[in-house]
Design a protein around this motif. Structure first.
Motif, short mmCIF file in Angstrom:
data_model
loop_
_atom_site.label_atom_id
_atom_site.label_comp_id
_atom_site.label_asym_id
_atom_site.label_seq_id
_atom_site.Cartn_x
_atom_site.Cartn_y
_atom_site.Cartn_z
N TYR A 163 56.11 48.65 -17.33
CA TYR A 163 57.10 47.80 -18.30
C TYR A 163 56.56 46.88 -18.77
O TYR A 163 55.71 45.82 -18.47
CB TYR A 163 58.42 47.45 -17.55
CG TYR A 163 59.17 48.30 -16.86
CD1 TYR A 163 60.23 49.02 -17.76
CD2 TYR A 163 58.91 48.71 -15.58
CE1 TYR A 163 61.35 49.81 -16.97
CE2 TYR A 163 59.72 49.66 -14.85
CZ TYR A 163 60.90 50.23 -15.56
OH TYR A 163 61.75 51.30 -14.97
N GLU A 164 56.80 46.59 -20.43
CA GLU A 164 56.33 45.39 -21.06
C GLU A 164 57.53 44.31 -20.60
O GLU A 164 58.67 44.47 -20.34
CB GLU A 164 56.80 45.47 -22.60
CG GLU A 164 55.90 46.45 -23.32
CD GLU A 164 56.17 46.77 -24.61
OE1 GLU A 164 57.10 46.12 -25.16
OE2 GLU A 164 55.29 47.33 -25.34
N CYS A 165 57.07 43.15 -20.44
CA CYS A 165 57.63 41.87 -20.31
C CYS A 165 58.18 40.97 -21.62
O CYS A 165 56.94 40.82 -22.31
CB CYS A 165 57.24 40.99 -19.34
SG CYS A 165 57.26 41.80 -17.66
N ALA A 166 59.18 40.93 -21.95
CA ALA A 166 59.33 40.03 -23.22
C ALA A 166 58.81 38.74 -23.27
O ALA A 166 58.69 38.27 -21.97
CB ALA A 166 60.97 40.09 -23.48
N VAL A 167 58.61 38.10 -24.27
CA VAL A 167 58.28 36.66 -24.28
C VAL A 167 59.14 35.66 -23.60
O VAL A 167 60.33 35.71 -23.76
CB VAL A 167 57.86 36.25 -25.71
CG1 VAL A 167 57.37 34.93 -25.92
CG2 VAL A 167 56.98 37.30 -26.55
N ASP A 168 58.31 35.01 -22.82
CA ASP A 168 59.08 33.87 -21.93
C ASP A 168 58.28 32.55 -22.15
O ASP A 168 57.13 32.71 -21.92
CB ASP A 168 59.23 34.37 -20.61
CG ASP A 168 60.17 33.32 -19.77
OD1 ASP A 168 60.15 32.22 -20.34
OD2 ASP A 168 60.41 33.57 -18.77
N PRO A 169 58.87 31.58 -22.68
CA PRO A 169 58.06 30.22 -22.81
C PRO A 169 57.63 29.74 -21.56
O PRO A 169 56.57 28.93 -21.68
CB PRO A 169 59.23 29.36 -23.33
CG PRO A 169 60.54 29.79 -22.95
CD PRO A 169 60.29 31.23 -23.02
N ASP A 170 58.12 30.25 -20.47
CA ASP A 170 57.49 29.71 -19.25
C ASP A 170 56.38 30.45 -18.58
O ASP A 170 56.41 31.14 -17.78
CB ASP A 170 58.79 29.64 -18.10
CG ASP A 170 58.13 29.08 -16.67
OD1 ASP A 170 57.13 28.32 -16.73
OD2 ASP A 170 59.00 29.24 -15.89
N VAL A 171 55.21 30.22 -19.44
CA VAL A 171 53.83 31.08 -19.37
C VAL A 171 53.42 30.64 -17.82
O VAL A 171 52.77 31.41 -17.04
CB VAL A 171 53.04 30.78 -20.46
CG1 VAL A 171 51.65 31.32 -19.99
CG2 VAL A 171 53.59 31.12 -21.80
N TYR A 172 53.52 29.40 -17.35
CA TYR A 172 53.17 29.01 -16.01
C TYR A 172 53.42 29.91 -14.82
O TYR A 172 52.82 30.39 -13.98
CB TYR A 172 53.48 27.63 -15.82
CG TYR A 172 52.97 26.86 -14.38
CD1 TYR A 172 51.58 26.61 -14.15
CD2 TYR A 172 53.80 26.94 -13.32
CE1 TYR A 172 51.22 26.26 -13.11
CE2 TYR A 172 53.23 26.69 -12.12
CZ TYR A 172 52.09 26.32 -12.02
OH TYR A 172 51.61 25.97 -10.68
N CYS B 287 73.82 49.61 -23.47
CA CYS B 287 72.88 49.24 -24.27
C CYS B 287 72.05 48.13 -24.18
O CYS B 287 72.45 46.97 -24.41
CB CYS B 287 73.59 49.50 -25.76
SG CYS B 287 72.34 49.35 -27.22
N LYS B 288 71.07 48.32 -23.65
CA LYS B 288 70.07 47.27 -23.20
C LYS B 288 68.74 46.97 -24.27
O LYS B 288 68.03 48.04 -24.64
CB LYS B 288 69.52 47.48 -21.79
CG LYS B 288 70.22 46.63 -20.54
CD LYS B 288 70.38 45.36 -20.94
CE LYS B 288 71.20 44.63 -19.62
NZ LYS B 288 70.59 44.78 -18.20
N LYS B 289 68.59 45.40 -24.59
CA LYS B 289 67.42 45.35 -25.41
C LYS B 289 66.15 45.02 -24.58
O LYS B 289 66.34 44.74 -23.45
CB LYS B 289 67.79 44.12 -26.19
CG LYS B 289 69.01 44.51 -27.25
CD LYS B 289 69.50 43.31 -27.93
CE LYS B 289 68.49 42.54 -28.94
NZ LYS B 289 69.04 41.47 -29.85
N GLN B 290 65.26 44.60 -25.40
CA GLN B 290 63.83 44.42 -24.40
C GLN B 290 63.82 43.27 -23.70
O GLN B 290 63.21 43.05 -22.61
CB GLN B 290 62.70 44.50 -25.54
CG GLN B 290 62.44 45.85 -26.04
CD GLN B 290 61.52 45.77 -27.20
OE1 GLN B 290 60.83 44.73 -27.55
NE2 GLN B 290 61.07 46.82 -27.90
N ASP B 291 64.69 42.27 -24.14
CA ASP B 291 64.78 40.88 -23.48
C ASP B 291 65.94 40.94 -22.39
O ASP B 291 66.16 39.81 -21.87
CB ASP B 291 64.90 39.74 -24.23
CG ASP B 291 66.12 39.76 -25.17
OD1 ASP B 291 67.04 40.92 -24.95
OD2 ASP B 291 66.28 39.03 -26.24
N ASP B 292 66.52 42.03 -21.96
CA ASP B 292 67.45 42.30 -21.12
C ASP B 292 68.90 41.73 -21.48
O ASP B 292 69.79 41.60 -20.61
CB ASP B 292 67.05 41.36 -19.68
CG ASP B 292 68.08 42.13 -18.32
OD1 ASP B 292 68.21 43.05 -18.32
OD2 ASP B 292 68.24 41.19 -17.81
#
Length: 729
Positions: free
Chosen positions: A309-318, A663-668
């Motif tokens: 799965y791709e993971c949507a962008v999350d600002p908490d990169v750490y 109906c689910k989007k990529q960012d859940d």
């Protein structure tokens, strides 16, 4: 004199009708038209007479020699074999083949000095199968081939009336027999199997040494599901790189019958956007013997399926970097933040060799393509309760040579939960998952999307699965279907010419199950003892949509089985539990079952992420009174499932009744609010019973020369009588 002339003409007509008709001349190496001869007589032959006829045909065939023997140094035709499969686990029987628009050519390499049998059937046995038996004569070195079929009762091979297989070459050395031959895809012979793009059972049998032209009991046999006409799209003309996404040294305990494991991976550092163009499975499962993992050639891996799965962008990169360095989590215990890993990019299932995407599409890869982290989810099916060390995963094939379109995968079908119920004792029981018009209207572009391929996924009791397409109130041609489904062989299907899918269109995934051998209901879930009904749809251009599913609303589900109320648990709370994967942490009723007890583990093994199965086992009925104080599962197990008056209304209500749409989007997040809707109303396409065309052998009307001769005699006699009457008058 006039009357005598008329009578003479009548006699000539009658005699002419009885004269034998010569067969049309067939040029060497040309496929015959194959009329079905002596069809009525064949139906009257007893098996013993058929076996006698087989012996005679074999003897005649050995003398006749359709082709002269090939020089042993030239036995290889030099064809480009586009497909190759080992039909057994040891590699003793290798089948290679290539096909054109009208015919298919095979090469079989077998470890035997006797006969080699190959067959095609909808089931993994010889009853009614299309069989071809080949051998190389030990004395003359001549290769021979015989077109046969299996008797419907015993499965014994008998020779066909019309020989439709053409020998190309044959060779035998000290260990192996190699034969090449070809046939038409559709021979128009009801004793032959129609070879199409459906999955079929390919049978093999090896005779004992010296069994040249004889059909004694084989010494080795088996079957394997294959799709002989599947298309390949191996992009060998472009530079390919690979990224191996694998679990590292995961120890699967002996008491886990079903285990889900999830791990985060950071994408490789790529200087520019790449396209994923395919993927291959990397299966590395080593059984642990005396505390040591060992490599065993024929040991079966517990890996059942894998999804990246791709993971949507999350600002908490750490946090994501930390997770990427870790070993992963047991599925139900993974961090809640991982829910944004919702868009599949690769879905592998048991039996697949991997996939290559059609040459006009690619899935973006790398931070320049917008994705930094991926989640690998592996389902282990360990019903044998072995202890295994696993390092399996997926090899992602990618290229800097970008393709025309950015593509994505969309999951659709029945939401995986225990509310997906299939009764026992059913020959053809259908369930359905709906991707509704509200979802596609909200998230698809004005120009719609283009569907290019589909992976259909069900478990062991499924026999058919299809992805249907509805536009407005009219059903369109089916997008993809499998009418002889075999869970051991799961490859995606390219949609010929692609399919335009517009805003507001509806996707319907329909599954048909055969549970005649089961005594208890089967519930939905990830374990192979449970069932699914899913479609993974590859399409372009990419959208925000990740998944589009449906399931039966909770109150509708329980009312279907006559249950109105439970102790200590409202329907709303039960529904919320199912929407959170059936978590039992908050259940505190005096009737709660200790499903984690040691006795249960030793008897069945822990089933891991059970999607609400334990919840149904813990629910105790309050109303109606006739079911009071029974667990819901006990109630299900006591129902009279062999009675159609019970099962048919249940199937109709769960299929055609109310459905809860997701109906689910990529960012859940939700693409549209959860809605409960009735099954859509539309005009279905006229039934084209593909199952009768492919699930069984094709049945064609008899067009024998005997029948034509009878018709000629009949009309000639009528004409003669009429002419006689006219002359007398």
């Amino acid at each position: 004199m006039y009357i005598q002339t008329i009578l003479t003409l009548s006699v000539i007509l009658l005699c002419d009708a009885k004269l034998p008709r010569t067969k049309s001349h067939i040029q060497p190496n040309e496929f015959p038209s194959n009329p079905i001869q002596y069809n009525d007589a064949l139906r009257l032959l007893q098996p013993e007479l058929k076996n006698e006829k087989t012996s005679r045909i074999v003897d005649q065939y050995k003398v006749r020699h359709r082709r002269e023997v090939f020089d042993s140094n030239l036995y290889d035709s030099g064809l480009n074999w586009t497909h190759s499969e080992s039909l057994d686990q040891h590699g003793d029987v290798v089948l290679k083949w290539t096909s054109s628009q009208n015919d298919i050519t095979f090469r079989i390499e077998a470890r035997t000095l006797g006969y080699v049998g190959l067959g095609f059937n909808s089931e993994g046995n010889m009853r009614g199968a299309d069989l071809v038996v080949s051998w190389v004569d030990d004395d003359t070195g001549r290769a021979q081939i015989l077109d046969c079929h299996g008797l419907d009762v015993e499965g014994k091979p008998v020779a066909d009336e019309v020989q439709n297989y053409e020998l190309i070459s044959g060779h035998q050395n000290h260990t192996h027999t190699t034969i090449e031959f070809r046939r038409l895809l559709n021979t128009k012979d009801n004793q032959d199997f129609l070879i199409s793009d459906e999955t079929i059972q390919v049978l093999y049998a090896l005779g004992p040494p010296g069994s040249d032209g004889q059909l004694p009991k084989h010494v080795k046999s088996g079957s394997k599901p294959l799709r002989l006409l599947q298309t390949l799209s191996n992009p060998s003309s472009v530079p390919l790189l690979h990224w191996d996404v694998t679990i590292g040294n995961l120890s699967i305990p002996h008491d886990m019958a079903t285990l889900f494991w999830c791990k985060i991976f950071k994408v490789p550092d790529l200087p520019k956007k790449h396209h994923i163009v395919g993927y291959l499975p990397l299966i590395d499962s080593r059984p642990i013997r005396n505390a040591i993992p060992v490599v065993e050639k024929n040991s079966l891996s517990p890996v059942h399926h894998m999804v990246l799965y791709e993971c949507a962008v999350d600002p908490d990169v750490y946090s994501w970097n930390e997770w990427a360095e870790g070993s992963g989590f047991f599925g139900p215990n993974r961090p809640s933040e991982w829910a944004i890993c919702a868009t599949p990019v690769a879905a592998w299932a048991m039996g697949s060799k991997g996939e290559f995407l059609p040459t006009n599409v690619g899935i973006p890869l790398g931070e320049k393509g917008g994705v930094s982290f991926y989640m690998l989810e592996i389902h282990y099916d360990n019903q044998a309760l072995h202890e295994v060390l696993d390092n399996s995963g997926i090899r992602v094939l990618h290229t800097p040579t970008l393709r025309q379109h950015d593509a994505a995968l969309l999951g659709a079908g029945v939401g995986v939960s225990a509310l997906h119920l299939i009764p026992p004792k059913q020959r053809q029981y259908r369930t359905v998952g709906i991707c509704g018009s509200e979802c596609t209207n909200s998230l698809f572009p004005d120009t719609g999307i283009n569907i290019v391929s589909v992976l259909l996924h069900v478990h062991g009791t499924a026999r058919k699965i299809s992805l249907k397409h509805v536009r407005g109130q009219q059903e369109q041609e089916v997008i993809s279907e499998e009418n002889s489904y075999d869970a051991r062989y799961q490859q995606s299907r390219v949609v010929p010419g692609g399919r335009k899918f517009l805003k507001g269109d509806i996707l319907i995934t329909e599954c048909t199950y055969d549970t005649t051998t089961r005594d208890k209901p089967i519930l939905g879930g990830y374990s192979t003892s449970q069932e699914m009904c899913l479609s993974f749809v590859l399409y372009y251009p990419r959208t925000e949509l990740a998944g589009c599913y449906s399931m039966t609303p909770v109150d509708e589900f329980f009312e279907t089985f006559g249950v109105k109320e439970f102790y200590f648990m409202s329907m709303t709370k039960i529904q919320n539990l199912f929407l959170s994967s059936g978590n039992l942490d908050n259940i505190t009723s005096p009737w709660e079952f200790d499903m984690k007890s040691r006795n249960y583990v030793e008897e069945t093994g822990l089933q891991g992420d059970d999607q609400g199965v334990r919840l149904l086992e813990s629910l105790v009925i309050k109303n109606p009174a006739e079911f009071r104080n029974k667990s819901f599962m006990a109630h299900l197990n006591e129902m009279q499932w062999s009675e159609p008056l019970l099962t048919e209304p249940i199937e109709r209500r769960l299929y055609r009744g109310l459905h809860m749409m997701f109906c689910k989007k990529q960012d859940d997040t939700w693409g549209t609010p959860i809605e409960i809707q009735a099954y859509p109303i539309y005009h279905a396409l006229p039934s084209n019973d593909i199952s009768e065309k492919h699930y069984k052998r094709v049945k064609l009307p008899s067009v024998t020369s005997a029948a034509r001769s009878t018709r000629r005699q009949f009309w000639s006699a009528i004409l003669a009588v009429c002419l006689t009457i006219i002359a007398i008058r």
